[in-house]
Design a protein around this motif. Structure first.
Motif, PDB file in Angstrom:
ATOM      1  N   SER A 334      82.463  65.748  47.589  1.00  0.00           N
ATOM      2  CA  SER A 334      82.615  64.407  47.012  1.00  0.00           C
ATOM      3  C   SER A 334      82.089  63.314  47.911  1.00  0.00           C
ATOM      4  O   SER A 334      82.203  62.125  47.575  1.00  0.00           O
ATOM      5  CB  SER A 334      84.094  64.140  46.710  1.00  0.00           C
ATOM      6  OG  SER A 334      84.829  64.015  47.920  1.00  0.00           O
ATOM      7  N   GLY A 335      81.529  63.670  49.049  1.00  0.00           N
ATOM      8  CA  GLY A 335      81.005  62.658  49.957  1.00  0.00           C
ATOM      9  C   GLY A 335      82.071  61.742  50.516  1.00  0.00           C
ATOM     10  O   GLY A 335      81.787  60.584  50.852  1.00  0.00           O
ATOM     11  N   GLY A 357      95.595  53.924  39.027  1.00  0.00           N
ATOM     12  CA  GLY A 357      94.481  54.688  39.560  1.00  0.00           C
ATOM     13  C   GLY A 357      93.852  54.029  40.775  1.00  0.00           C
ATOM     14  O   GLY A 357      93.875  52.800  40.930  1.00  0.00           O
ATOM     15  N   LEU A 358      93.272  54.866  41.631  1.00  0.00           N
ATOM     16  CA  LEU A 358      92.730  54.389  42.900  1.00  0.00           C
ATOM     17  C   LEU A 358      91.533  55.246  43.287  1.00  0.00           C
ATOM     18  O   LEU A 358      91.581  56.477  43.168  1.00  0.00           O
ATOM     19  CB  LEU A 358      93.817  54.496  43.980  1.00  0.00           C
ATOM     20  CG  LEU A 358      93.471  54.103  45.411  1.00  0.00           C
ATOM     21  CD1 LEU A 358      93.307  52.595  45.503  1.00  0.00           C
ATOM     22  CD2 LEU A 358      94.575  54.568  46.354  1.00  0.00           C
ATOM     23  N   ILE A 359      90.452  54.606  43.720  1.00  0.00           N
ATOM     24  CA  ILE A 359      89.275  55.303  44.228  1.00  0.00           C
ATOM     25  C   ILE A 359      88.993  54.781  45.630  1.00  0.00           C
ATOM     26  O   ILE A 359      88.883  53.567  45.833  1.00  0.00           O
ATOM     27  CB  ILE A 359      88.043  55.095  43.329  1.00  0.00           C
ATOM     28  CG1 ILE A 359      88.330  55.573  41.899  1.00  0.00           C
ATOM     29  CG2 ILE A 359      86.836  55.842  43.894  1.00  0.00           C
ATOM     30  CD1 ILE A 359      87.222  55.237  40.908  1.00  0.00           C
ATOM     31  N   THR A 360      88.900  55.682  46.598  1.00  0.00           N
ATOM     32  CA  THR A 360      88.622  55.291  47.977  1.00  0.00           C
ATOM     33  C   THR A 360      87.420  56.058  48.505  1.00  0.00           C
ATOM     34  O   THR A 360      86.990  57.052  47.911  1.00  0.00           O
ATOM     35  CB  THR A 360      89.830  55.581  48.902  1.00  0.00           C
ATOM     36  OG1 THR A 360      90.017  57.011  48.985  1.00  0.00           O
ATOM     37  CG2 THR A 360      91.101  54.957  48.364  1.00  0.00           C
ATOM     38  N   GLY A 361      86.896  55.576  49.638  1.00  0.00           N
ATOM     39  CA  GLY A 361      85.805  56.273  50.307  1.00  0.00           C
ATOM     40  C   GLY A 361      84.433  55.997  49.744  1.00  0.00           C
ATOM     41  O   GLY A 361      83.482  56.731  50.029  1.00  0.00           O
ATOM     42  N   GLY A 365      75.995  55.297  49.650  1.00  0.00           N
ATOM     43  CA  GLY A 365      75.433  56.579  49.258  1.00  0.00           C
ATOM     44  C   GLY A 365      76.178  57.263  48.135  1.00  0.00           C
ATOM     45  O   GLY A 365      75.767  58.336  47.681  1.00  0.00           O
ATOM     46  N   THR A 366      77.253  56.646  47.655  1.00  0.00           N
ATOM     47  CA  THR A 366      78.052  57.265  46.594  1.00  0.00           C
ATOM     48  C   THR A 366      77.295  57.247  45.269  1.00  0.00           C
ATOM     49  O   THR A 366      76.741  56.210  44.875  1.00  0.00           O
ATOM     50  CB  THR A 366      79.392  56.537  46.440  1.00  0.00           C
ATOM     51  OG1 THR A 366      80.132  56.647  47.654  1.00  0.00           O
ATOM     52  CG2 THR A 366      80.212  57.131  45.309  1.00  0.00           C
TER      53      THR A 366
END
Length: 489
Positions: A334-335, A357-361, A365-366
């Motif tokens: 998932s990079g 909901g939460l998206i991190t990182g 480059g994603t």
């Protein structure tokens, strides 16, 4: 002899014609509309569920020359449905299990000190997930409809009760222990409706359905209402218990996970009522006509397959759910992206209804492939959280079913994360298959559970490989962040 199995799920109804060897002779499917009147609220029109049932069954019957000898039903659980006892029309939309509108009500009951007693009686916890708080909300916010409940003109039930009422033209108002045990109104020890809980939640007990065994003579379809068919209704169970039965998890310690809209891990407890710990629930798996009950330990994850649907419908990152596997395979990992799909709160083992909901990182480059892979990994991580809470890592094999179990990448990541084999059956519609098995037992198509076990066939076994502990550590950190964000200082 064959069985007609009806699986009334959250987004549509599946109907199967199942033969004596456990194979599927034909299938019908019909979607129905979802309604989201406000953020956190999810509703269904009961009439839509009924019409989808008729359409799916008609399609399944057209697909084979075999004529069923009985009917089995399985259903989305916890959804609160009301209907007029005489006309069978619903006075308002049903409140779906995913609905979170009663979070404040649950908090008030918890603050008043009711949760320990509720948990002691029911094996559940105070959460909007369960049926009773939805009924309390209706009494407070829709008094006109609720007046019909208190007068006796309007019946209260879950989707199984509603469908049986429609199938029998109103002759039967019944439910089974597997569905009843998800309402917060059923006592695990007593095996019936608890007056103490009915009083707490303000639900008149006469409005509730009669509790009947999971298989045996439960009712009969009315030909004028149901496609001209006059058949015994001989099996019924909530969807997750039906999947446990369809996976032939008949021995103590057998574990299955259904990957559907959410994911639900159940472990067979046998005849023992185990008090839940670690954010898990105790539920009735099934009850025989002789009154013998089998219990299960359950971990309920609210959003898994629905997260993939969100990638498709909400973000437009994929054109179809099956596309998720091919796209995710274009990247090695998932990079560093982590997605916590708390789109309707967090279920087991965290139970944080206010989480989102939460998206991190994310980096420059994603790509969409990284986010899709993070979504599949999140499903595996969520299931690992539950299985480890449930079994302390001692599960021998996880039987997997449901739509997302067709995703080979997800199943391999799941085996890796659990460190144990994952087995996928040849018939992945195990929820409907469980309804068929129960109905067939009730009508004499099959004589015993041992005979049913002989019908189970393996499609593929996924052996565990290397486990990415760093990715799991990032997942746990992100979950903690989502939980903290739900209660800002």
């Amino acid at each position: 002899m064959t069985v007609l199995a009806i699986d009334a799920g959250t987004t549509g109804v599946t109907a199967l014609v199942v033969t004596e060897d456990g194979s599927v002779a034909s299938k019908g499917y019909e979607e129905f509309a979802q309604h989201f009147p406000e953020p956190g609220q999810v509703e269904h029109n009961p009439e839509d569920i009924w019409q989808a049932t008729l359409s799916a069954c008609a399609a399944a019957l057209r697909g084979t020359s075999l004529r069923p000898s009985c009917v089995g039903i399985t259903n989305q659980r916890e959804t609160a449905v009301l209907w007029d006892r005489h006309t069978l029309a619903a006075p308002r939309r049903a409140i779906v299990w995913q609905d979170r509108r009663t979070a404040g009500l649950c908090g008030r009951l918890r603050d008043a000190g009711h949760e320990p007693r509720v948990s002691e009686l029911t094996g559940l916890r105070l959460d909007p997930y369960f049926t009773a708080t939805k009924l309390t909300w209706l009494a407070e916010h829709d008094p006109g409809v609720w007046a019909g409940v208190t007068s006796g003109a309007v019946a209260v039930g879950t989707v199984d009760s509603y469908l049986i009422a429609r199938l029998t033209a109103g002759a039967r108002h019944v439910t089974d222990p597997s569905n009843a045990s998800r309402t917060l109104l059923y006592g695990l020890a007593s095996g019936g409706w608890e007056p103490e809980l009915c009083e707490l939640f303000g639900v008149p007990e006469p409005a509730l359905p009669e509790i009947v065994p999971n298989f045996g003579p439960l009712g009969r379809t009315d030909p004028s209402s149901f496609l001209g068919l006059d058949l015994p209704i001989s099996g019924v169970a909530g969807d997750q218990q039906a999947a446990l039965f369809g996976q032939t998890c008949f021995d103590v310690g057998d574990v299955k996970c259904t990957y559907g809209t959410g994911s639900f891990v159940l472990a067979n407890l046998g005849e023992k009522i185990a008090r839940p710990e670690n954010g898990l629930l105790t539920t009735v798996a099934w009850q025989t006509p002789a009154g013998e009950r089998t219990f299960a330990l359950e971990g309920s994850i609210f959003v898994t397959g629905a997260a993939v649907q969100w990638l498709r419908d909400g973000l437009g990152l994929i054109g179809s759910a099956p596309e998720s596997e091919a796209l995710a395979r274009t990247v090695a990992d998932s990079g560093g992206v982590v997605f916590v799909p708390a789109l309707t709160g967090l279920g087991a083992p965290h139970w944080e209804p206010e989480a989102r909901g939460l998206i991190t990182g994310i980096t420059r480059g994603t790509t969409r492939a990284h986010l899709v892979r993070a979504t599949l990994e999140a499903i595996a991580f969520e299931v690992r959280d539950v299985v480890e809470s449930m079994t302390a890592g001692s599960v021998q094999v996880l039987k997997a079913d449901g739509g997302a179990s067709a995703n080979d990448l997800l199943m391999q990541v799941q085996a890796d994360q659990l460190g144990t084999a994952v087995e996928r059956p040849a018939v992945q519609e195990t929820t409907a298959l469980g309804a068929a098995f129960l109905a067939g037992l009730g009508a004499g198509v099959w004589a015993s559970q041992a005979e049913l076990r002989e019908t189970w066939r393996l499609d593929r076994r996924f052996e565990p490989g290397e486990r990415d502990e760093a990715a799991y550590a990032r997942w746990r950190a992100a979950v903690n962040l989502a939980r903290t964000a739900a209660h800002p200082a």
